[in-house]
Design a protein around this motif. Sequence first.
Motif, mmCIF file in Angstrom:
data_model
loop_
_atom_site.group_PDB
_atom_site.id
_atom_site.type_symbol
_atom_site.label_atom_id
_atom_site.label_comp_id
_atom_site.label_asym_id
_atom_site.label_seq_id
_atom_site.Cartn_x
_atom_site.Cartn_y
_atom_site.Cartn_z
ATOM 1 N N SER A 345 -9.989 9.289 -58.734
ATOM 2 C CA SER A 345 -10.149 9.133 -57.630
ATOM 3 C C SER A 345 -8.590 7.799 -57.803
ATOM 4 O O SER A 345 -8.030 7.316 -56.237
ATOM 5 C CB SER A 345 -11.057 8.276 -57.354
ATOM 6 N N MET A 346 -8.039 7.574 -58.679
ATOM 7 C CA MET A 346 -7.343 6.140 -58.620
ATOM 8 C C MET A 346 -6.355 7.349 -59.691
ATOM 9 O O MET A 346 -5.905 7.481 -60.586
ATOM 10 C CB MET A 346 -7.706 5.033 -59.600
ATOM 11 N N ALA A 347 -4.681 7.110 -58.599
ATOM 12 C CA ALA A 347 -3.903 7.841 -58.795
ATOM 13 C C ALA A 347 -2.966 6.460 -60.114
ATOM 14 O O ALA A 347 -1.751 7.100 -60.757
ATOM 15 C CB ALA A 347 -2.578 7.533 -57.972
ATOM 16 N N THR A 348 -3.102 5.411 -60.243
ATOM 17 C CA THR A 348 -2.330 4.559 -61.321
ATOM 18 C C THR A 348 -2.793 3.222 -62.267
ATOM 19 O O THR A 348 -3.993 3.030 -61.242
ATOM 20 C CB THR A 348 -1.247 4.183 -60.158
ATOM 21 N N ILE A 349 -2.744 2.706 -62.428
ATOM 22 C CA ILE A 349 -2.619 1.980 -63.754
ATOM 23 C C ILE A 349 -3.347 0.314 -61.913
ATOM 24 O O ILE A 349 -4.014 -0.339 -62.283
ATOM 25 C CB ILE A 349 -2.386 2.259 -64.829
ATOM 26 N N GLU A 350 -1.706 0.292 -61.124
ATOM 27 C CA GLU A 350 -2.016 -0.481 -60.899
ATOM 28 C C GLU A 350 -3.130 -0.989 -59.322
ATOM 29 O O GLU A 350 -3.965 -1.824 -59.240
ATOM 30 C CB GLU A 350 -1.002 -0.682 -60.114
ATOM 31 N N GLU A 351 -3.957 0.736 -59.636
ATOM 32 C CA GLU A 351 -5.068 0.687 -58.620
ATOM 33 C C GLU A 351 -6.253 0.196 -59.914
ATOM 34 O O GLU A 351 -7.157 0.179 -58.774
ATOM 35 C CB GLU A 351 -5.337 2.250 -57.976
ATOM 36 N N VAL A 352 -5.874 0.798 -60.263
ATOM 37 C CA VAL A 352 -7.450 -0.061 -61.287
ATOM 38 C C VAL A 352 -7.638 -1.411 -60.953
ATOM 39 O O VAL A 352 -8.543 -1.304 -61.039
ATOM 40 C CB VAL A 352 -6.908 0.869 -63.028
ATOM 41 N N ILE A 353 -5.804 -1.363 -61.431
ATOM 42 C CA ILE A 353 -6.625 -2.850 -61.944
ATOM 43 C C ILE A 353 -6.727 -3.970 -60.368
ATOM 44 O O ILE A 353 -7.702 -5.104 -60.546
ATOM 45 C CB ILE A 353 -5.270 -3.985 -62.447
ATOM 46 N N GLU A 354 -6.476 -3.503 -59.603
ATOM 47 C CA GLU A 354 -6.682 -4.423 -57.664
ATOM 48 C C GLU A 354 -8.640 -3.704 -57.776
ATOM 49 O O GLU A 354 -8.499 -4.336 -57.161
ATOM 50 C CB GLU A 354 -6.529 -3.080 -56.733
ATOM 51 N N HIS A 355 -8.584 -2.230 -58.354
ATOM 52 C CA HIS A 355 -10.436 -2.092 -57.578
ATOM 53 C C HIS A 355 -11.512 -3.265 -59.117
ATOM 54 O O HIS A 355 -12.187 -4.157 -57.938
ATOM 55 C CB HIS A 355 -10.018 -1.253 -58.589
ATOM 56 N N TYR A 356 -10.386 -3.598 -59.782
ATOM 57 C CA TYR A 356 -11.165 -4.708 -60.551
ATOM 58 C C TYR A 356 -11.295 -5.702 -59.957
ATOM 59 O O TYR A 356 -12.200 -6.746 -60.399
ATOM 60 C CB TYR A 356 -10.709 -4.272 -62.091
#
Length: 435
Positions: A345-356
């Motif tokens: 569901s998350m296209a980039t590492i940056e989105e993963v960081i925003e999620h956390y």
Amino acid sequence: MKTCNFAVLYLLVSLFTLKAYTQETKTLEQKIDEQLKIFSSRFRYAPTQGPSDKRPHLYELGQSLFSDKRISMAGDTSCATCHQPQLGTGDGLPLSIGTGGTGDGLSRTQGSSTPTLRNAPPLYNKTHPGFQALFWDGRVSFSSKPKKLKTPNPNLNGENPVFDDIVSQLDNASAAQSLFPLINEIEMRGHNFSNLTDREVWDEVFNRVIKIEDYKVLFKRAFPNEKWNIGHVGKALAHFQDVEFSTRDTGWDKYLKGDLSALSLPEKKGALTFTRKGRCFMCHNGKHLTNFRFENIMVPHLSLNENFMDKGRGSIDKRKGAAFQFMVSPLRNVGLTAPYFHNGSMATIEEVIEHYNEPLESYNNYNEDKINELFEANYHMPFISKYTEEAENLLFRNASRSLHQFLALTEEEKENLSLFLKISLTEKRFVHLVQ
Ligand code: HEC
Ligand code: HEC
């Protein structure tokens, strides 16, 4: 004369400030090194040790099998179809396209296939002893003393002596895991063979392979004087993955072995954020940056199938708290393995960081538009992202207590954290493979 004095004075002052400045930055870096050293011992951060010794004949057999489409019933899908070395040992897609699909890698399209329900996880280090449970929900597991297998096929779990010949070859979780894509209808088996038993599919695949002259030679070399079966296929596939996909030389590995210049200052700051303010270490710790547990981090729903709600560990472990838990991912080479999470569901590492950074906000603001835009050409149907109300309530209720509501990371901290994940944890020898 006066100007000359001024010039000298100016020079001296600048030299002094420069020295003070370098000293200051040096001490900052040294301070971080000292802190990381303490954290490393506290959270058991340790270098990965690379593969176990290569057995050339076994490797060669595993290598051939790994990318041979003839081990799928329709002859159109290999392990490498979904685990491509050039795509971070995944396929770059949110959900994989198995038998019936056409094309390769990022341009693979659905064709007559049913896409998988989950994202193809990377294979890096998955053969290492720590990984006793495989799949996002850990449904294949292995322990060595005493030897015990737990898999979705009860016959492999020591309950049926007819399977002992196969089981005797399976001496780690990876070897056992390798047998399951072969019998999975949407991966390599195909719906046309749903009437066969698992054993019939394994025997059929094995018999086909062993009829091929080149394979006969490879089997003879890898396993002289043995009576072969599908278990030997699993063993060879596991050995190949071990040699091919083990890490040992990322910047982080070198740093932990004592080369303090292996990481840049921003990467070190990222490692510190990972451990301190970001609280990533709560789940991502130890040698592989995973505690090997199942956690629920409120990953947004993403599916191509309206009726599928992925409860993760909850489908294996019926205890209430297990619903929506997934295996904590190890993080070596994570910069190469987008898209992220069990459903991509998350296209980039940056989105993963925003999620956390703000899980609830990330969850509430998530929509599938970006994924649909990126992967429109691959699938017949658009992705949907909507849990039922009941599922959503359970997801929230079961969310891991280690998941912080609001990390309040600054932009600089996010950037450094991203550098740590993308640069420090990546081994160069795998990068040239990724386009
Ligand atoms: C159609 C795509 C596809 C094919 C073909 C395929 N896989 Fe996978 N693989 C996946 C997906 C999707 C998962 C995750 C499934 C799950 O967790 O429920 C997975 C999981 C795995 C895992 C577990 C990794 C982990 O983190 O737990 C390993 C190891 C693996 N595959 C190896 C193989 C091997 C070896 C083959 C060939 C025999 C193979 N795969 C064929 C898609 C595929
Ligand atoms: C509560 C435990 C927990 C904490 C805390 C945590 N993670 Fe995770 N992490 C997980 C789990 C579980 C997954 C897999 C989730 C899924 O796919 O459903 C994961 C997956 C990831 C992934 C994606 C890996 C992949 O291959 O898809 C990245 C990147 C990641 N975490 C980085 C971080 C960072 C950075 C932090 C700190 C800001 C962090 N994690 C904090 C449990 C945690």
